[in-house]
Design a protein around this motif. Structure first.
Motif, mmCIF file in Angstrom:
data_model
loop_
_atom_site.group_PDB
_atom_site.id
_atom_site.type_symbol
_atom_site.label_atom_id
_atom_site.label_comp_id
_atom_site.label_asym_id
_atom_site.label_seq_id
_atom_site.Cartn_x
_atom_site.Cartn_y
_atom_site.Cartn_z
ATOM 1 N N VAL A 8 0.846 -1.198 0.000
ATOM 2 C CA VAL A 8 0.000 0.000 0.000
ATOM 3 C C VAL A 8 0.878 1.244 0.000
ATOM 4 N N LEU A 9 0.267 2.377 -0.388
ATOM 5 C CA LEU A 9 0.958 3.662 -0.304
ATOM 6 C C LEU A 9 0.888 4.119 1.155
ATOM 7 N N ALA A 10 2.039 4.181 1.811
ATOM 8 C CA ALA A 10 2.078 4.568 3.230
ATOM 9 C C ALA A 10 2.104 6.078 3.370
ATOM 10 N N SER A 11 2.793 6.768 2.465
ATOM 11 C CA SER A 11 2.916 8.232 2.534
ATOM 12 C C SER A 11 3.291 8.754 1.150
ATOM 13 N N ARG A 12 2.969 10.025 0.926
ATOM 14 C CA ARG A 12 3.315 10.624 -0.373
ATOM 15 C C ARG A 12 4.782 11.042 -0.367
ATOM 16 N N PRO A 13 5.474 10.852 -1.499
ATOM 17 C CA PRO A 13 6.895 11.234 -1.547
ATOM 18 C C PRO A 13 7.083 12.742 -1.427
ATOM 19 N N GLN A 14 8.125 13.113 -0.693
ATOM 20 C CA GLN A 14 8.574 14.509 -0.643
ATOM 21 C C GLN A 14 9.830 14.550 -1.492
ATOM 22 N N GLY A 15 9.679 14.907 -2.775
ATOM 23 C CA GLY A 15 10.815 14.812 -3.686
ATOM 24 C C GLY A 15 10.955 13.378 -4.179
ATOM 25 N N GLU A 16 12.110 12.749 -3.952
ATOM 26 C CA GLU A 16 12.319 11.403 -4.457
ATOM 27 C C GLU A 16 11.503 10.363 -3.683
ATOM 28 N N VAL A 17 11.069 9.338 -4.414
ATOM 29 C CA VAL A 17 10.384 8.217 -3.773
ATOM 30 C C VAL A 17 11.384 7.457 -2.923
ATOM 31 N N CYS A 243 4.842 11.856 -24.202
ATOM 32 C CA CYS A 243 4.333 10.659 -23.524
ATOM 33 C C CYS A 243 4.665 10.692 -22.044
ATOM 34 N N GLY A 244 5.836 11.236 -21.725
ATOM 35 C CA GLY A 244 6.255 11.259 -20.329
ATOM 36 C C GLY A 244 7.394 12.232 -20.150
ATOM 37 N N MET A 245 7.604 12.614 -18.903
ATOM 38 C CA MET A 245 8.731 13.498 -18.591
ATOM 39 C C MET A 245 9.329 13.018 -17.289
ATOM 40 N N ILE A 246 9.873 11.819 -17.362
ATOM 41 C CA ILE A 246 10.331 11.151 -16.153
ATOM 42 C C ILE A 246 11.387 11.983 -15.433
ATOM 43 N N ALA A 247 12.116 12.832 -16.173
ATOM 44 C CA ALA A 247 13.138 13.687 -15.548
ATOM 45 C C ALA A 247 12.523 14.630 -14.516
ATOM 46 N N GLY A 248 11.227 14.910 -14.659
ATOM 47 C CA GLY A 248 10.593 15.851 -13.758
ATOM 48 C C GLY A 248 9.713 15.219 -12.697
ATOM 49 N N TYR A 249 9.596 13.896 -12.729
ATOM 50 C CA TYR A 249 8.628 13.249 -11.836
ATOM 51 C C TYR A 249 9.017 13.337 -10.365
ATOM 52 N N GLU A 250 10.310 13.520 -10.106
ATOM 53 C CA GLU A 250 10.758 13.545 -8.711
ATOM 54 C C GLU A 250 10.841 14.972 -8.188
ATOM 55 N N GLY A 251 10.151 15.886 -8.871
ATOM 56 C CA GLY A 251 10.103 17.246 -8.377
ATOM 57 C C GLY A 251 11.160 18.165 -8.976
ATOM 58 N N ASN A 252 12.046 17.628 -9.816
ATOM 59 C CA ASN A 252 13.031 18.491 -10.464
ATOM 60 C C ASN A 252 12.334 19.359 -11.505
ATOM 61 N N GLY B 251 15.925 38.831 -27.235
ATOM 62 C CA GLY B 251 17.008 38.034 -26.675
ATOM 63 C C GLY B 251 16.774 37.578 -25.243
ATOM 64 N N ASN B 252 15.667 37.973 -24.623
ATOM 65 C CA ASN B 252 15.363 37.505 -23.276
ATOM 66 C C ASN B 252 14.966 36.034 -23.325
ATOM 67 N N PRO B 253 15.445 35.230 -22.399
ATOM 68 C CA PRO B 253 14.997 33.837 -22.370
ATOM 69 C C PRO B 253 13.534 33.763 -21.910
ATOM 70 N N THR B 254 12.759 32.925 -22.542
ATOM 71 C CA THR B 254 11.350 32.764 -22.178
ATOM 72 C C THR B 254 11.034 31.287 -22.041
ATOM 73 N N PRO B 255 11.616 30.647 -21.019
ATOM 74 C CA PRO B 255 11.349 29.220 -20.864
ATOM 75 C C PRO B 255 9.897 28.960 -20.481
ATOM 76 N N ILE B 256 9.414 27.782 -20.814
ATOM 77 C CA ILE B 256 8.148 27.290 -20.265
ATOM 78 C C ILE B 256 8.495 26.428 -19.064
ATOM 79 N N ASN B 257 7.930 26.746 -17.925
ATOM 80 C CA ASN B 257 8.182 25.934 -16.737
ATOM 81 C C ASN B 257 7.097 24.891 -16.506
ATOM 82 N N ASN B 258 5.871 25.218 -16.857
ATOM 83 C CA ASN B 258 4.759 24.299 -16.611
ATOM 84 C C ASN B 258 4.617 23.266 -17.721
ATOM 85 N N VAL B 259 5.734 22.662 -18.100
ATOM 86 C CA VAL B 259 5.705 21.702 -19.198
ATOM 87 C C VAL B 259 4.839 20.498 -18.863
#
Lengths: 331, 331
Positions: A8-17, A243-252, B251-259
């Motif tokens: 079961v899910l015991a707690s929600r991750p704070q940053g990394e799982v 399809c996914g953005m796994i690089a951002g899933y851990e809060g990055n 020339g100002n950077p305009t990133p999207i953060n809410n990807v």
């Protein structure tokens, strides 16, 4: 068996799982009501989407509830049936979650034919990940012969199928993966034209060399700097299946910096969830099943042993430590 | 007249455009060859796309050459003709650039009917900016009655048309503009439901209040933090027409953060250039011309006097100092 294990899910991750976000429980096997079946799960599928469901944020699906069995796709066997549509011994696919057993009224169960395909394939190349690859490639990227498509997480359950389907349609398939071993597999076993090791530290230069005619389609699983590097190489009217953005899933944070490419190159990007396109699953599964059964679509599995190993396997997948489709073997 | 003035690109901007990037020249009126016409330009159109063309970077069009007449749309009158398709006195629209006069072989000229519409309207609501609005709204956002559409640069040549067309299609039209005066105009004159002054410093909160049912379509002219704020309010299957990102042109950077919104809400975004969709111009211009002629589509012009004033007017437009369609009057 009178009891079974579930996670079961015991707690929600704070940053990394972390492992403490999960809790193993032993619960009694319930008595079946009329219309229900009892399933012994053989394999659990671990997929990146689960990470998003662990958060309590607005998204395409309700968040995973605390204290409930972690959601997840499973394949298994009917061990008891009070439903006339299912018999003991039937192999089925369902969403019974991180658990050794489960009860279902049959509504979301589908019987599987294991004469030509291994049971686990229905959680990978001939299942949700395969259909995800098929949908993004054929419906969003809409590839044309001679074009170049780039796939991140190329050795994974989805990416590996994207590149192989693209090659079969006459495209140049360029993979991006982490490490020399994965890249060698992507080229030598899966038949991609080339695979870039993003960990080698020359992503931009390597991508330029790998895509001499620019990029027409991107199948994006990772996000972040890999995605930005692809945007900078897009051809006019390029298509991006998000399809996914796994690089951002851990809060990055994973900003897109090359936003102006969308304007300059008139790009189209579409995010999608394959479960919202059930009308196309039969067509996709027919193609995928045939290709796997005839050896024309290859896949690789990382198999963790036992439900106790699921949290570590899941955490490893989020960090890219798996190699191919991540499964948990439950029997 | 034996000579006329033109403005050439003297140097490429380093960051912000400055007056020294332009040079005024006086050149002789050339003798016409067979098939050519001489045009006296009445109005020059100043448009954000010109800023991108001043850079020497890979984009949808070749960069503006140094030492050549600045590109630009113009309306004017034939003053001499050696082309049987055009007569002296004909009103025409063309791309004769930042110049008082010009010679054309007629291929890219179009005769204008000024009985019901003022000449300048063909550079605005019934010209490229109007068609840009029409295309992005009808072809990319594909609005449905009852939905909410958000338009940045709402008092501008393109944005003002987007909101009015959206209202006529039964949508809630939310504008974003800079300053209380522009916002009052957008609501009171153009009929938007609401307009947010991004300079007031409460963009995120004001946008939430203005879009109680979320956002279904975004017509993006600005980029940067305004765009990010919209992304955070998108409904499932929202559509984004990416028309411009003027915030980033200097020339100002305009990133999207809410990807991640693209994934969570399954959004579609498409960048477009209206000149690549000439097949739809007749349909768009028919609607736009009828609406303007019958008073159902309103517009406002900022008119600079004389070619000498064009650089300052252009620089002001990039900073949002114009109010409505920016023109330069040349006669």
């Amino acid at each position: 068996m009178t009891s079974y294990k579930r996670m079961v899910l015991a707690s929600r991750p704070q940053g990394e799982v972390v492992p403490a976000n999960f809790r193993l429980e032993e619960i009694p096997v319930p008595a079946l009501k009329d219309g229900e079946v009892l399933i012994r799960n053989h394999f659990l599928s671990l997929d990146p989407y689960m990470r998003m469901r662990m958060e309590d944020v607005k998204s395409y699906a309700a968040p995973q509830a605390i204290g409930e069995t972690m959601i997840g796709g499973t394949v298994g066997e009917i061990v008891e049936s009070k439903n006339p549509k299912f018999a003991t011994g039937d192999k089925v696919i369902g969403m019974l979650g991180w658990a050794e057993m489960g009860v279902s009224d049959g509504a979301l169960l589908r019987k599987l034919d294991t004469r030509n395909l291994p049971l686990s394939a229905y959680l990978g190349a001939v299942g949700m990940p395969g259909v995800t690859a098929w949908y993004g490639l054929t419906q969003i990227i809409q590839p044309k012969e001679g074009e170049t498509v780039v796939v991140s997480a190329a050795s994974g359950a989805v990416g590996s199928v994207v590149g192989q389907l693209a090659r079969q349609r006459g495209l140049r398939a360029v993979g991006i993966a982490g490490g020399a071993e994965k890249c060698a597999y992507v080229v030598n076993e899966l038949g991609f034209d080339v695979c870039i090791d993003y960990k080698a530290g020359n992503l931009v230069a390597d991508l330029a060399k790998a895509t001499p005619n620019g990029i027409d389609g991107v199948f994006e699983n990772v996000g972040g700097e890999i995605f930005d590097a692809c945007l900078a190489r897009m051809n006019p009217f390029g298509r991006i299946a998000l399809c996914g953005m796994i690089a951002g899933y851990e809060g990055n944070p994973t900003p897109i910096n090359n936003v102006s490419a969308f304007l300059k190159m008139r790009l189209t990007m579409r995010g999608f969830i394959v479960s919202e396109h059930m009308d196309l699953w039969p067509q996709a599964l027919t193609e995928l099943g045939t290709l796997v059964a005839t050896g024309k679509l290859k896949f690789r599995e990382s198999v963790a042993q036992g439900l106790e190993a699921a949290p570590d396997a899941f955490i490893g997948m989020l960090k890219g430590r798996n190699f191919g489709k991540q499964l948990v073997k439950l029997v």
